[in-house]
Each structure stands twice: as structure tokens, then as C-alpha cells.
Design an enzyme around this catalytic site. Sequence first.
Site, PDB file in Angstrom:
ATOM      1  N   SER A 187      -7.379   4.254   9.096  1.00 51.85           N
ATOM      2  CA  SER A 187      -7.962   4.028   7.939  1.00 51.85           C
ATOM      3  C   SER A 187      -7.401   3.052   6.903  1.00 51.85           C
ATOM      4  CB  SER A 187      -8.037   5.381   7.053  1.00 51.85           C
ATOM      5  OG  SER A 187      -8.148   5.452   5.867  1.00 51.85           O
ATOM      6  N   ASP A 246     -14.756   3.178   7.228  1.00 46.89           N
ATOM      7  CA  ASP A 246     -13.705   3.899   6.587  1.00 46.89           C
ATOM      8  C   ASP A 246     -14.330   4.870   5.535  1.00 46.89           C
ATOM      9  OD1 ASP A 246     -10.988   4.886   6.391  1.00 46.89           O
ATOM     10  OD2 ASP A 246     -10.981   3.851   4.329  1.00 46.89           O
ATOM     11  N   HIS A 266       0.772  -0.980   0.153  1.00 43.78           N
ATOM     12  CA  HIS A 266       0.169  -0.035   0.047  1.00 43.78           C
ATOM     13  C   HIS A 266       1.051   1.259  -0.011  1.00 43.78           C
ATOM     14  CE1 HIS A 266      -3.781   2.405   0.929  1.00 43.78           C
ATOM     15  NE2 HIS A 266      -2.544   2.900   1.692  1.00 43.78           N
ATOM     16  N   LYS A 270      -8.189  -1.351   6.002  1.00 37.49           N
ATOM     17  CA  LYS A 270      -8.167  -1.845   4.783  1.00 37.49           C
ATOM     18  C   LYS A 270      -7.430  -2.809   4.456  1.00 37.49           C
ATOM     19  CE  LYS A 270      -8.349   2.351   2.825  1.00 37.49           C
ATOM     20  NZ  LYS A 270      -8.477   3.811   2.808  1.00 37.49           N
ATOM     21  N   ARG A 284     -13.892  13.227   6.341  1.00 40.31           N
ATOM     22  CA  ARG A 284     -12.898  13.834   6.814  1.00 40.31           C
ATOM     23  C   ARG A 284     -12.395  14.808   5.635  1.00 40.31           C
ATOM     24  NH1 ARG A 284      -9.333   8.994   7.495  1.00 40.31           N
ATOM     25  NH2 ARG A 284      -7.546  10.510   7.537  1.00 40.31           N
TER      26      ARG A 284
HETATM   27  N1  URA Z   1      -5.029   7.047   2.635  1.00 43.04           N
HETATM   28  C1  URA Z   1      -5.934   6.191   3.152  1.00 43.04           C
HETATM   29  O1  URA Z   1      -6.463   5.104   2.742  1.00 43.04           O
HETATM   30  N2  URA Z   1      -6.608   6.770   4.454  1.00 43.04           N
HETATM   31  C2  URA Z   1      -6.185   7.845   4.997  1.00 43.04           C
HETATM   32  O2  URA Z   1      -6.638   8.384   5.850  1.00 43.04           O
HETATM   33  C3  URA Z   1      -5.208   8.723   4.146  1.00 43.04           C
HETATM   34  C4  URA Z   1      -4.435   7.850   3.003  1.00 43.04           C
END
Ligand code: URA
Length: 433
Positions: free
Chosen positions: A183, A161, A82, A187, A168
Amino acid sequence: MRAVDIIIKKRRGFQLTKEEIHFIIDGYVKGEIPDYQVSALLMAICFQGLNKEEQVNLTMEMLHSGEQIDLSSIQGVCVDKHSTGGVGDKTTLVIAPIIAACGLKIAKMSGRGLGHTGGTLDKLESIPGFQIAISPQDFLKQVQEIGIAVVGQTANITPADKKLYALRDVTGTIDSIGLIAGSVMSKKLASGAHSILLDVKVGDGAFMQTLKDARILARAMVDIGNSCGRKTVAMLTDMDQPLGEAVGNSIEVIEVIETLKGRGPKDFTALCREICTEMLLMTNFAKNKTEAKQMITRVLQDGSAMEKLRQMIIYQGGNPEVINNYQLFAQAKHIIKVKSKESGYIKKIRTHSIGDAAMILGAGRKTKDDIIDPSVGIKVIVKVGQLVEKGDTLAELYANGKEEARALEITEQAFEITDEIVNKNKIVLDIIK
Ligand code: URA
């Protein structure tokens, strides 16, 4: 329990309990707690932060708000990667074929993001015919058979999220380390991989502008991953200039293919090799760095990494001829050169501005309904520290008539040139395990 008491508690700097975090997240997903109360709590979190226990509890709560991908039917070691997001960041499309060719399995479900350029899915969709909507069964079958799949999310992963991120985004509460960690990691944990490599971008084109903040975020995410039984490593990498040259969609995929052919930009190639090295080490696929680097060189030179990309394109309905014929990609009508107005060393490339200019040309989305033009973008030809002469090309705009003048002006202003020698940027700034 009342939401208002939890807001006041956090505003005063106290730790929230697991039950309080559950109350808020569960209530928000069910629509029982309104946006305005959650917004107030998010703002309090931005000022007061979340400690480690709160971060883990928030991550778990978001993870359990939706489905989790079960990769147990896949034989072998599944890895995931990621990036916290950067300008010209097409790394997944190079590292996934390399590590799949080395024998690891990469089962990647991506969401579509907002931003300077499309996300990985949009980049892949610039390959004619490429399908990102694959059924969960075909997704698992593809990973089992060829070791690589990059698809759109089908499962309802982390709905908490999704809802919180959207809130947000419009309440100025994105850049809180605890919220970002929760967040990202919710995931990643939901995606089911055994090992997770996090590429935390640092600099002008990234969420984390300083190495200090990036280290704190990386440590938070690594601790959450490891505490949940997933081997997690974070690399902190430079985003004070675009990664590689291309910033766009088709032009980034072409750069990916060139890199797999051994002709990619130096910085981008080096970063991909470093990330793959770390992935091979963390999964014990390589005994040491030397062995990892040899494996990577071998799969690049013998064409097996490129073959993995070709197989993935075929399995997902795309035209594999693009690998040898770049004319099959959508082509921009105009290529506009940005020339240097002076001689000297490149001191700074305002990476965020380059991203904005690419988005203005149509390479990215400002709102989720915007339509991406795969052919447009910007190639940044120079790097920080490079000596340029007046009249040299700094960048090229790939444009189709949309806001070209504004994008050109922003790109021109993105370069700062000085008479003094400037050090080149380091690519990998730190590794957190
Ligand atoms: N990427 C994400 O998936 N979440 C965040 O809060 C910031 C960057």
C-alpha cells in the site's frame, strides 16, 4: 482462473503467482470480484503473509492500477518522505522547507487520512486561505520555482490501494506487513520521486507496536523501493509518546513555525534534523553527517528554511502573516489544564489514547465525512522519564465544547507515573538501507 481457488491456495500457505495477483487486483478494481472474496483473501494473507516476490508483484499491480506522476520536467533531485503515521506527527512541514532550502526538490502529493488528527493537508488548511487543490501544471511549476509543494492528490493514483484500504479498514486486515508495504510503496512509486525516505513509527501510537515488526516492515518497503530503482531508506522512530507537544491542526502548524524559528520541542527538532540528515546523505547532497548537519543548521539560522515555508504559503494562497502572528489561526475557546495527581517520573504516555482524545475534541476524523475543527487538540507538556511534582501541568486541552469531559478523562488516564527513575525514549531506533 477463479478467485476461490486463489483464496484457498493462500489460506493453505502457498505463494501466489504474478498472474494470480493480477487477476485479483484487476478484477477487484473493475468490480468483477466482490468484496467478500477479496476480504477472505486479505484475511488469508494476514495469517499466511506474503513473501518478497508476492510483495513486489502486489505493489506493481497496485502502482499500475492508476496514474503515475511524471516529475521529469523538474530540474534537480526530487525527494519524497512518508510516515506510517503517528500522534503529533507534523514532521513533513518542517523537513520539507529545510531540505528545499538545502537545494533538494520536494514534490509531495498527500491524501487525506482518517485518524487522531488531520493529515498533513488538514494541518496546512488551518493556515487561513491555504489551497491544497492545485492543478498538475501549477504543482510542477511551483516545485521548479521554489523547490517545495505539498498538495492534495489530483491524479488518480493507485485506485486499487484506495479500494483495498477501505476494505481492509472494515475487515480487520490493516496490520499485515505485506499489505502495508504494498500500500505505502505503490503510492510512493506513483508519486515519481527519485529518492524516498520512510519514517516507520514504532510504539503505542503506531501501526507497528514492536521494533521487531517495524524492522520487518521497513526492510520489506526498502527492498521494494530499491528493486524499482528508487533510492529508499527507512528510519524507525519512536511513537511511544506524542511527537513534540502539539497534537491537533493549528497548534501543530504553530509548533512547526516555532521549530523553524529554532524554538521547537527538543525531541521533534532532533527528529527533523535526523531525517533531513539522512535525506541529504541518500541524495549525495552532503558528503557526510557533519556536512549535512552544518547545512541544516545554516538554513535554520539564516532563515532560509522559514523563507521556504513562507514562499509555499504564498504560492498556495495562504496568509504568510501567520508566521509572525499566531492569532490569525482559529482559536479554541477553552484551554483546560491536566494536572498531575502525584509526584514521580513519567513512566508511560498512552499515545494512542492521546490521539483518541484529540479526535474526540474534533481534531481528527472518525469517518471520512467528519469535519475537522482546526483550533482544537492537546498539548502534551511532559515526556517519558521526566520528573513531575503533584500539581504540575501534564497536558493542555484546546477545546471548543465538544466532548470535553470525555477527552479530559481519557487524557488524565493516559499518564502513568512511578517512583522509580525511568529512561528517556530514544528518538531514532534504527535505520534500514
Ligand atoms: N499507510 C498506508 O498508506 N497504507 C497502509 O496500509 C498503512 C499505513
